[in-house]
Design an enzyme around this catalytic site. Structure first.
Site, mmCIF file in Angstrom:
data_model
loop_
_atom_site.group_PDB
_atom_site.id
_atom_site.type_symbol
_atom_site.label_atom_id
_atom_site.label_comp_id
_atom_site.label_asym_id
_atom_site.label_seq_id
_atom_site.Cartn_x
_atom_site.Cartn_y
_atom_site.Cartn_z
ATOM 1 N N ARG A 89 0.900 -1.256 0.092
ATOM 2 C CA ARG A 89 -0.100 0.085 -0.017
ATOM 3 C C ARG A 89 0.991 1.314 0.036
ATOM 4 N NH1 ARG A 89 -3.508 -2.934 -1.282
ATOM 5 N NH2 ARG A 89 -5.463 -3.392 -0.327
ATOM 6 N N GLU A 134 -4.382 7.752 -4.628
ATOM 7 C CA GLU A 134 -4.560 7.178 -5.994
ATOM 8 C C GLU A 134 -6.018 7.724 -6.471
ATOM 9 O OE1 GLU A 134 -4.484 2.993 -5.436
ATOM 10 O OE2 GLU A 134 -2.502 2.838 -4.964
ATOM 11 N N HIS A 141 -2.064 0.316 -9.699
ATOM 12 C CA HIS A 141 -2.731 -0.399 -8.797
ATOM 13 C C HIS A 141 -3.236 -1.672 -9.439
ATOM 14 C CE1 HIS A 141 -4.280 -0.481 -4.511
ATOM 15 N NE2 HIS A 141 -3.944 -1.824 -4.891
#
Length: 319
Positions: free
Chosen positions: A238, A267, A286
């Protein structure tokens, strides 16, 4: 006394594809399927006590699905296709006493192979090769291969273990890192309190940790400052695990040789982030675990857990 039947909330895709498997695991289960963009009727939500947040609902229907789950007053258990459960919506459900299980392990293969992609691409300066190809420029150069390099893998869950396996197959020397050594480790392993020491010792530092209160910001500015100038940093955990400002400065200044990054503090990664344009950085959105097989692998974990839930057995990956 009448016993209320259990009711599953899932997408129409899951309801159709796995109808027989759901019925076999839980013969008395009712199903409420979210149809396209339609909202779930309140009387249907009132019956729901199980929810499966599946990969086909992400990202387009995520908000709609989780909103329905939060509004389901009888919800007792939610299974998510993701490996992590650090999003605030999961905390909201936990506070209500909802049991949470994840699909940890379903995406281990694709994510680990993405790490290999980063390492090979950076060792061969793939961005420059692609630029040369686009310019029809023939400019061969030597490159440094990955075999013989030492990789530190921080986090030894399914993803970390698969990174270790693939790294060893490439001729690298892996060192694992976890909170405590249990004796089942596949390679030399250090405890996580030695992170700064590991960062200074390895050619590659790969982070595959979940985000918790204990791990937030664990890759600090001091840890980054201790890395070697020719080393590579990889993050498939993360973004909040890392001091991104310090990492960016180190990459810009040449204090860290390169990075492969799939996750970020914010993000989507903001368009003005310097990370987009650095020649020694590979950015992926991601998406390192986003394959069709990953989504169906997550469904297999849910179906196994569904049978366990009905039988009153221990659930896999309960968080």
């Amino acid at each position: 006394m009448t016993v209320e039947r259990s009711t599953l909330l899932c997408t129409d895709t899951v309801a159709e594809r796995f109808a027989d498997r759901i019925a076999a695991a839980a013969p008395d289960l009712d199903v409420v399927a979210i149809q396209g963009d339609d909202l779930v009727a309140p009387e249907d939500l009132a019956r729901v006590d199980i929810a499966f947040f599946s990969a086909d609902s992400f990202p387009a229907r995520s908000q709609r699905f989780m909103g329905a789950a939060i509004r389901a007053p009888r919800l007792r258990w939610l299974h998510t296709f993701s490996a992590g459960t650090d999003h605030p919506v999961f905390a909201t459900l936990r506070e209500r006493g909802v049991r949470l299980t994840s699909s940890s392990g379903a995406s281990a293969g694709p994510i680990a192979r993405t790490v290999v992609l980063y390492l090979l691409a950076l060792s061969r300066d793939l961005p420059r090769l692609l630029a040369d190809q686009a310019a029809h420029r023939w400019d061969p150069r030597n490159f440094d291969d990955v075999d013989g390099r030492t990789i530190g893998v921080v986090g030894m869950g399914p993803i970390g273990r698969e990174i270790i396996r693939l790294a060893a197959a490439l001729g690298m020397r892996p060192i694992g890192m976890r909170r405590r050594i249990l004796g089942d480790e596949p390679c030399e392993t250090w405890t996580i309190d030695r992170l700064a020491e590991l960062a200074a010792a390895v050619d590659v530092l790969a982070v595959a940790l979940p985000l918790t209160d204990d791990t937030r910001g664990i890759v600090s500015a001091d840890v980054i400052a201790g890395m070697r100038p020719d080393s590579v940093f990889v993050n498939v955990g993360r973004g909040e695990l890392v001091d991104e400002i310090a990492l960016t400065a180190a990459l810009v200044g040449g204090h860290v040789g390169g990075a492969g990054l799939d996750v970020f503090a914010t993000e989507p990664l903001p368009p003005d982030s310097p990370l987009w344009d650095l020649p020694n950085v590979i950015v992926t959105p991601h998406s390192s675990g986003q394959t069709a097989s990953t989504g169906w692998g997550a469904a297999e974990i849910f179906l196994d857990n569904l049978g366990r839930y009905v039988r009153g057995e221990t659930l896999v990956n309960e968080r």
